[in-house]
Design a protein around this motif. Structure first.
Motif, PDB file in Angstrom:
ATOM      1  N   ASP A   1       0.832  -1.202   0.000  1.00  9.92           N
ATOM      2  CA  ASP A   1       0.000   0.000   0.000  1.00  9.92           C
ATOM      3  C   ASP A   1       0.869   1.255   0.000  1.00  9.92           C
ATOM      4  N   PHE A   2       0.968   1.902  -1.171  1.00  7.87           N
ATOM      5  CA  PHE A   2       1.660   3.183  -1.284  1.00  7.87           C
ATOM      6  C   PHE A   2       0.654   4.317  -1.437  1.00  7.87           C
ATOM      7  N   ALA A   3      -0.606   4.065  -1.030  1.00  3.89           N
ATOM      8  CA  ALA A   3      -1.651   5.091  -1.060  1.00  3.89           C
ATOM      9  C   ALA A   3      -2.034   5.539   0.346  1.00  3.89           C
ATOM     10  N   GLY A   4      -1.996   4.609   1.294  1.00  5.57           N
ATOM     11  CA  GLY A   4      -2.258   4.943   2.687  1.00  5.57           C
ATOM     12  C   GLY A   4      -3.616   5.562   2.941  1.00  5.57           C
ATOM     13  N   GLY A   5      -4.637   5.081   2.189  1.00  9.72           N
ATOM     14  CA  GLY A   5      -5.963   5.657   2.379  1.00  9.72           C
ATOM     15  C   GLY A   5      -5.996   7.136   2.061  1.00  9.72           C
ATOM     16  N   ILE A   6      -5.164   7.566   1.131  1.00  9.81           N
ATOM     17  CA  ILE A   6      -4.932   8.973   0.756  1.00  9.81           C
ATOM     18  C   ILE A   6      -4.369   9.735   1.966  1.00  9.81           C
ATOM     19  N   ALA A   7      -3.188   9.294   2.400  1.00  7.99           N
ATOM     20  CA  ALA A   7      -2.408   9.981   3.448  1.00  7.99           C
ATOM     21  C   ALA A   7      -3.005   9.862   4.841  1.00  7.99           C
ATOM     22  N   VAL A   8      -3.856   8.877   5.052  1.00 12.57           N
ATOM     23  CA  VAL A   8      -4.497   8.701   6.356  1.00 12.57           C
ATOM     24  C   VAL A   8      -3.705   7.772   7.266  1.00 12.57           C
TER      25      VAL A   8
ATOM     26  N   LYS B   1      -6.880  13.463   8.350  1.00 12.17           N
ATOM     27  CA  LYS B   1      -6.193  12.311   7.772  1.00 12.17           C
ATOM     28  C   LYS B   1      -5.407  11.514   8.805  1.00 12.17           C
ATOM     29  N   SER B   2      -4.077  11.622   8.833  1.00 11.41           N
ATOM     30  CA  SER B   2      -3.278  10.758   9.706  1.00 11.41           C
ATOM     31  C   SER B   2      -3.319  11.137  11.180  1.00 11.41           C
ATOM     32  N   LEU B   3      -4.086  12.157  11.529  1.00  9.07           N
ATOM     33  CA  LEU B   3      -4.227  12.534  12.936  1.00  9.07           C
ATOM     34  C   LEU B   3      -4.691  11.361  13.798  1.00  9.07           C
ATOM     35  N   ALA B   4      -5.586  10.529  13.278  1.00  8.43           N
ATOM     36  CA  ALA B   4      -6.180   9.476  14.112  1.00  8.43           C
ATOM     37  C   ALA B   4      -5.995   8.078  13.524  1.00  8.43           C
ATOM     38  N   GLY B   5      -5.044   7.903  12.635  1.00 11.10           N
ATOM     39  CA  GLY B   5      -4.659   6.570  12.188  1.00 11.10           C
ATOM     40  C   GLY B   5      -5.762   5.756  11.549  1.00 11.10           C
TER      41      GLY B   5
ATOM     42  N   ASN C   1      -0.983  13.694 -14.330  1.00 10.26           N
ATOM     43  CA  ASN C   1       0.270  13.126 -14.819  1.00 10.26           C
ATOM     44  C   ASN C   1       1.330  12.988 -13.736  1.00 10.26           C
ATOM     45  N   VAL C   2       0.905  13.000 -12.489  1.00  6.21           N
ATOM     46  CA  VAL C   2       1.814  12.903 -11.348  1.00  6.21           C
ATOM     47  C   VAL C   2       1.468  11.663 -10.532  1.00  6.21           C
ATOM     48  N   ILE C   3       2.475  10.913 -10.146  1.00 11.60           N
ATOM     49  CA  ILE C   3       2.298   9.809  -9.200  1.00 11.60           C
ATOM     50  C   ILE C   3       2.850  10.257  -7.851  1.00 11.60           C
ATOM     51  N   ARG C   4       2.034  10.121  -6.823  1.00 11.13           N
ATOM     52  CA  ARG C   4       2.437  10.514  -5.470  1.00 11.13           C
ATOM     53  C   ARG C   4       2.614   9.282  -4.603  1.00 11.13           C
ATOM     54  N   PHE C   5       3.454   9.401  -3.613  1.00  9.01           N
ATOM     55  CA  PHE C   5       3.798   8.263  -2.766  1.00  9.01           C
ATOM     56  C   PHE C   5       3.392   8.556  -1.326  1.00  9.01           C
ATOM     57  N   LEU C   6       2.467   7.743  -0.798  1.00  8.75           N
ATOM     58  CA  LEU C   6       1.910   7.968   0.533  1.00  8.75           C
ATOM     59  C   LEU C   6       1.905   6.672   1.347  1.00  8.75           C
ATOM     60  N   TYR C   7       3.001   5.948   1.283  1.00  6.51           N
ATOM     61  CA  TYR C   7       3.152   4.695   2.022  1.00  6.51           C
ATOM     62  C   TYR C   7       3.128   4.950   3.539  1.00  6.51           C
ATOM     63  N   PRO C   8       2.733   3.945   4.316  1.00 10.27           N
ATOM     64  CA  PRO C   8       2.879   4.062   5.767  1.00 10.27           C
ATOM     65  C   PRO C   8       4.345   4.264   6.135  1.00 10.27           C
ATOM     66  N   LEU C   9       4.589   5.129   7.080  1.00  9.80           N
ATOM     67  CA  LEU C   9       5.961   5.372   7.519  1.00  9.80           C
ATOM     68  C   LEU C   9       6.494   4.224   8.363  1.00  9.80           C
ATOM     69  N   THR C  10       5.612   3.320   8.729  1.00 10.98           N
ATOM     70  CA  THR C  10       5.978   2.128   9.502  1.00 10.98           C
ATOM     71  C   THR C  10       6.308   0.933   8.606  1.00 10.98           C
ATOM     72  N   ILE C  11       6.329   1.114   7.297  1.00  9.12           N
ATOM     73  CA  ILE C  11       6.582   0.009   6.373  1.00  9.12           C
ATOM     74  C   ILE C  11       7.943  -0.623   6.657  1.00  9.12           C
ATOM     75  N   PRO C  12       8.036  -1.951   6.708  1.00  4.37           N
ATOM     76  CA  PRO C  12       9.336  -2.594   6.922  1.00  4.37           C
ATOM     77  C   PRO C  12      10.302  -2.305   5.774  1.00  4.37           C
TER      78      PRO C  12
END
Length: 420
Positions: free
Chosen positions: A46-53, A269-273, A388-399
């Motif tokens: 998951d490199f979308a992260g629920g759209i930065a959530v 968004k990521s305020l509450a996981g 035309n842009v790809i954005r990366f929003l992976y979890p910062l906890t990704i191994p």
């Protein structure tokens, strides 16, 4: 015989309006940290992260435990009817860390759009002015006020009729399209000359890094001059950090990268996981402008979401996710620059921390790469005015190993688009 995903897609098309579009034609049944799984045995990184959530990943054990502990106590009372300490304690925690000058106060809501709307309410109450200035290619939400503030017509405003008045759009600095800081400031002056006098403007609202607009980073010079302009005319400066907050940029807030401070800041968004929670923080005297009952909402500051947010702040601190964000972002950026030497369709690489984007020469290329990556088990999101842009929003906890696996998938996809 049709698979489970196909059956669900047919049911979705029959039961839901077409306005509720989906990127994926598969349906998630389980998620863990940076992994998504459907009901047919397939999995994706998951490199979308629920759209930065999901900066803290799917179902972080400490977040799950915090929600479970609160679930055993009570799920809802409506804070404005029967308050609870956890809401107050979370406001106190945020007041200590938000990039606001002087004493801060915080109120909670449910969605990012609610936070932005309430920031506008606070600004208008504090200044007794009506005008709001935002920027082209911005995104602030899907409610009517936030649609008006959003600087993109399709798909957000199209078909929905007249937008609320007293909203104007300036130009946002963009090195790709040649919009300089001077150009952006000049467009603000044009608004003051042609549309609304500065003494009637309540607030200037902007994303420190545009999200849907393509991950364009506001230059420090722009913020310095914008702060001076706002102070000159008594205008409040509101930072919309709904997408940029909570370690995504390598600092807790994107505004921590800048010398100036906003008067109000919105977050969600990521305020509450993964739980629905948003907030507005700001200078205490500004936040106190609305009278009692002027701010709130039935579900605003739901106790389960508040408990989750406490755990999120603990995880960010204890697992050093700001440092982790900077490390992963540097690794990704190095990879993309290396790929660019072989792929001329990459036209730009930009971002801060782990809020990184790569721009391609065409939307078709970006979307093809997105589809090819998904076929190999990597979920990516596009953005930008042209798509035309790809954005990366992976979890910062990704191994580390899984992050490396994702880059290998991306490498194999990009190699198909390398110059011949």
């Amino acid at each position: 015989m049709e698979g489970k995903n196909s059956q669900l897609q047919q049911r979705k098309d029959d039961a839901l309006p077409r306005g509720t579009g989906n990127l994926c034609q598969w349906y998630v049944e389980h998620a863990e940290n940076a992994t998504l799984r459907d009901g047919e045995g397939n999995s994706w990184i998951d490199f979308a992260g629920g759209i930065a959530v999901l900066n803290t990943g799917h179902r972080h054990p400490r977040i799950v435990q915090a929600i479970a502990d609160q679930l055993a106590k009570f799920t809802h009372t409506a804070f404005q009817v029967t308050p609870y300490e956890s809401y107050v304690a979370l406001a106190e925690r945020l007041n200590r860390v938000v990039p606001i000058a002087g004493k801060a106060k915080t109120a909670f809501f449910s969605t990012g759009a609610e936070a932005v709307e309430n920031a506008v309410k606070v600004a208008r109450a504090a200044t007794r002015r009506h005008g709001i200035i935002t920027f082209g290619n911005s995104f602030h939400g899907r409610t009517f006020m936030t649609m008006a503030m959003t600087g993109k017509v399709a798909p957000y405003k199209r078909d929905f009729g007249p937008m609320p008045a007293s909203v104007w759009h300036a130009r946002y600095p963009n090195s790709v399209t040649g919009i300089s800081v001077d150009d952006a400031l000049s467009s603000l002056q044009d608004i003051f000359t042609q549309d609304i006098a500065p003494q009637d403007v309540a607030a200037i609202v902007l994303e420190p890094i545009q999200g849907e607009g393509g991950f364009h980073v506001a230059p420090p010079e722009f913020f310095n001059r914008l702060r001076a302009l706002a102070d000159e005319h008594g205008i409040l400066l509101i930072a919309d950090e709904v997408q940029t907050g909570f370690a995504r940029t390598g600092k807790l807030f994107a505004m921590d990268h800048y010398a100036v401070k906003p008067d109000l800041i919105t977050m969600a968004k990521s305020l509450a996981g993964g739980m629905p929670l948003s907030a507005v923080s700001g200078r205490a005297e500004i936040m106190d402008a609305p009278g009692p009952g002027g701010l709130g909402g039935t579900y605003a500051g739901n106790p389960l979401a508040i408990a989750s947010a406490h755990a999120v702040l603990d995880v960010i601190a204890d697992e050093k996710l700001c440092e982790r964000s900077a490390q992963l972002g540097a690794q990704l950026t190095d990879f993309l620059h290396s790929a660019r030497s072989q792929c001329s369709s990459i036209t730009d690489i930009r971002g801060l921390g782990s809020m990184i984007a790569v721009e391609f020469a065409s939307a078709q290329t970006a979307q093809t790469i997105q589809q090819q990556a998904m076929a190999r088990g990597l979920l990516l999101l596009t953005c930008g005015p042209q798509g035309n842009v790809i954005r990366f929003l992976y979890p910062l906890t990704i191994p580390d190993a899984q992050f490396g696996q994702a880059l290998e998938i991306l490498s194999s996809v990009l190699s198909q688009h390398a110059d011949s």
